[in-house]
Design an enzyme around this catalytic site. Structure first.
Site, PDB file in Angstrom:
ATOM      1  N   VAL A  80       9.637  -3.936  -0.310  1.00 44.52           N
ATOM      2  CA  VAL A  80       8.332  -3.373   0.262  1.00 44.52           C
ATOM      3  C   VAL A  80       7.855  -2.542  -1.071  1.00 44.52           C
ATOM      4  O   VAL A  80       6.697  -2.248  -1.158  1.00 44.52           O
ATOM      5  CB  VAL A  80       8.775  -2.446   1.401  1.00 44.52           C
ATOM      6  CG1 VAL A  80       7.393  -1.337   1.730  1.00 44.52           C
ATOM      7  CG2 VAL A  80       9.057  -3.223   2.419  1.00 44.52           C
ATOM      8  N   ALA A  81       8.673  -1.806  -1.904  1.00 43.22           N
ATOM      9  CA  ALA A  81       8.202  -0.876  -2.964  1.00 43.22           C
ATOM     10  C   ALA A  81       7.411  -1.721  -3.921  1.00 43.22           C
ATOM     11  O   ALA A  81       6.854  -1.058  -4.844  1.00 43.22           O
ATOM     12  CB  ALA A  81       9.380  -0.130  -3.424  1.00 43.22           C
ATOM     13  N   ILE A 102       5.455  -4.023  -3.495  1.00 40.24           N
ATOM     14  CA  ILE A 102       4.084  -4.495  -3.110  1.00 40.24           C
ATOM     15  C   ILE A 102       3.233  -3.536  -3.266  1.00 40.24           C
ATOM     16  O   ILE A 102       3.516  -2.335  -2.936  1.00 40.24           O
ATOM     17  CB  ILE A 102       4.029  -4.782  -1.540  1.00 40.24           C
ATOM     18  CG1 ILE A 102       4.954  -6.147  -1.314  1.00 40.24           C
ATOM     19  CG2 ILE A 102       2.791  -5.184  -1.178  1.00 40.24           C
ATOM     20  CD1 ILE A 102       5.118  -6.296   0.049  1.00 40.24           C
ATOM     21  N   GLU A 107       0.400  -1.585  -2.549  1.00 39.74           N
ATOM     22  CA  GLU A 107      -0.328  -1.210  -1.400  1.00 39.74           C
ATOM     23  C   GLU A 107      -1.955  -0.888  -1.680  1.00 39.74           C
ATOM     24  O   GLU A 107      -2.513  -1.081  -0.874  1.00 39.74           O
ATOM     25  CB  GLU A 107       0.369   0.060  -0.594  1.00 39.74           C
ATOM     26  CG  GLU A 107       1.774  -0.380   0.081  1.00 39.74           C
ATOM     27  CD  GLU A 107       2.882   0.180  -0.936  1.00 39.74           C
ATOM     28  OE1 GLU A 107       2.401   0.471  -1.960  1.00 39.74           O
ATOM     29  OE2 GLU A 107       3.862   0.200  -0.775  1.00 39.74           O
ATOM     30  N   ASP A 141     -36.122 -22.978 -13.227  1.00 43.27           N
ATOM     31  CA  ASP A 141     -36.779 -24.071 -13.529  1.00 43.27           C
ATOM     32  C   ASP A 141     -38.107 -23.742 -14.494  1.00 43.27           C
ATOM     33  O   ASP A 141     -38.317 -24.666 -15.351  1.00 43.27           O
ATOM     34  CB  ASP A 141     -37.378 -24.659 -12.319  1.00 43.27           C
ATOM     35  CG  ASP A 141     -38.183 -23.675 -11.334  1.00 43.27           C
ATOM     36  OD1 ASP A 141     -38.286 -22.725 -11.757  1.00 43.27           O
ATOM     37  OD2 ASP A 141     -39.047 -24.186 -10.192  1.00 43.27           O
TER      38      ASP A 141
END
Length: 392
Positions: free
Chosen positions: A257-258, A260, A262, A304
């Site tokens: 978790v750490a 990731i 956040e 164009d």
């Protein structure tokens, strides 16, 4: 059916009703509106968001409530930012439906009537004047000196001359009559018009992921693999060393978790929202936030011709009156009432007084609208001036 002899008398009401049942309403098909709830829920349909939600569940599972609450707040704030942008853009896009003419002046039963443009049918005779928006695909039967703004379909800023002599007499739904007056016969209505074909093409576009979305999804997958690997490795090493299995599992999950980031989703969203804000200041609508980054990846833009990039706007700079040239800024110091009348009365510019913006209230050739803007700054001023006379 209408005979050749009675062609300019228009359709009968009975024939018009019959054709309306056969061809349907003269309207572009409307896609089902996307509900605000669906737009909000779509903000969570992202791999990085899924990873963060998984991290929230794991944080709550191991007792890290503060981390779980922090991550869920970040995810919700990210969704709110994305929702606000997309909801505002959807509302703006809905306003584009006003491109179709709301009413049409037609001939039916040899009488001139103004009807809702949705009830036009092929074969109807439409009377068109300067400033009118063409209500359906038509062919000109009568008229001269007609100039049509077809920039909506072609991108050309210069008006197109329509002539009965050289058979250049096709006019299309949504285009604007800049000059002249004429009678046209409706050929196609609704989704069978050129405008309808464009609307159908837009509806059939398949959404593709932007380069940023692809990179974030790829990064998310790498992060998931790394986090799972960390969790398994730490747990196994702890068990090998004789540590409590459950405690080592919790430690592995905590490290995963750490690992990731956040705040990444929120940082990306804020950065893209700033880009969208800058685009909006330049009158460019961006439907999806990641589309801004896609534009940033563009290396070549193909255009164009120069005419497409102009503003199609003209301005009076100098006035020639009584054998003398005046700068437009000096007009307040001399009596130019005769010139003012000439500019307004000898002018085929149309007016939409419902528009608050003075520029948008002027409908017609850029040269003629420039003459009006030389002496007037507000719709109320020109309306008051026109009320003093009657055009015959």
């Amino acid at each position: 059916m209408v005979s050749e002899k009675n062609m300019m008398r228009g359709l009968t009401n009975a024939e018009a009703e019959k054709r309306l049942k056969e061809y349907g309403l003269n309207a572009l098909q409307k896609k089902k509106k996307v509900s605000p709830i669906k737009i909000f829920l779509e903000q969570f349909n992202d791999f990085i968001i899924w990873v963060l939600l998984a991290a929230t569940i794991l944080s709550a599972f191991i007792g890290e409530r503060a981390d779980a609450i922090t991550i869920i707040i970040i995810v919700i704030m990210n969704a709110i930012l994305g929702f606000i942008q997309e909801f505002k853009t959807e509302k703006s896009l809905e306003a584009l439906k006003s491109l179709a003419a709301p009413t049409a002046k037609i001939i039916r039963n040899d009488e001139i009537k103004v009807i809702n443009a949705e009830f036009l049918v092929p074969g109807d005779l439409v009377i068109l004047e300067s400033g009118d928006r063409v209500p359906a695909d038509c062919i000109l039967l009568e008229g001269n000196n007609i100039l049509v703004d077809e920039s909506l379909l072609t991108g050309e800023s210069v008006g197109v001359e329509k002539s009965l002599e050289n058979r250049n007499n096709d006019i299309y739904m949504g285009t604007i009559i800049l000059r002249g007056k004429g009678t046209a016969k409706v050929l196609k209505t609704g989704m069978k018009t050129e405008m309808g074909k464009i609307a159908n093409m837009l509806d059939s576009i398949e959404a593709e992921k932007s380069p940023l979305k692809k990179k974030l999804a790829s990064l998310g997958k790498v992060m998931v693999v790394v986090c799972i690997a960390i969790c398994i490795l730490v747990t196994l090493l702890g068990i090998v060393r004789g540590q409590d299995k459950y405690q080592m599992f919790l430690l592995g999950v905590s490290l995963a978790v750490a690992a990731i980031p956040e705040g990444m989703a929120a940082i990306v969203t804020v950065a893209l929202a700033l880009g969208v804000s800058r685009m909006l200041k330049r009158n460019a609508l961006v439907r999806k936030l990641p589309a801004v980054e896609t534009l940033g990846c563009t290396s070549i833009i193909c255009s164009d011709k120069t005419g497409t990039l102009t503003q199609n706007n003209m301005t009076v700079e100098k006035l020639y009156y009584n054998n003398k040239i005046y700068d437009i800024k000096e007009k307040g110091n001399v009596n130019l009432e005769i010139l003012k009348k000439a500019f307004v009365y000898c002018n085929d510019c149309g007016y939409d007084f419902k528009q608050k913006d003075f520029e948008k209230s002027l409908l017609g050739d850029p040269t003629e609208t420039a003459l009006i803007k030389a002496f007037f700054n507000k719709s109320s001023e020109i309306k008051e001036f026109l009320a003093k006379s009657r055009r015959i």
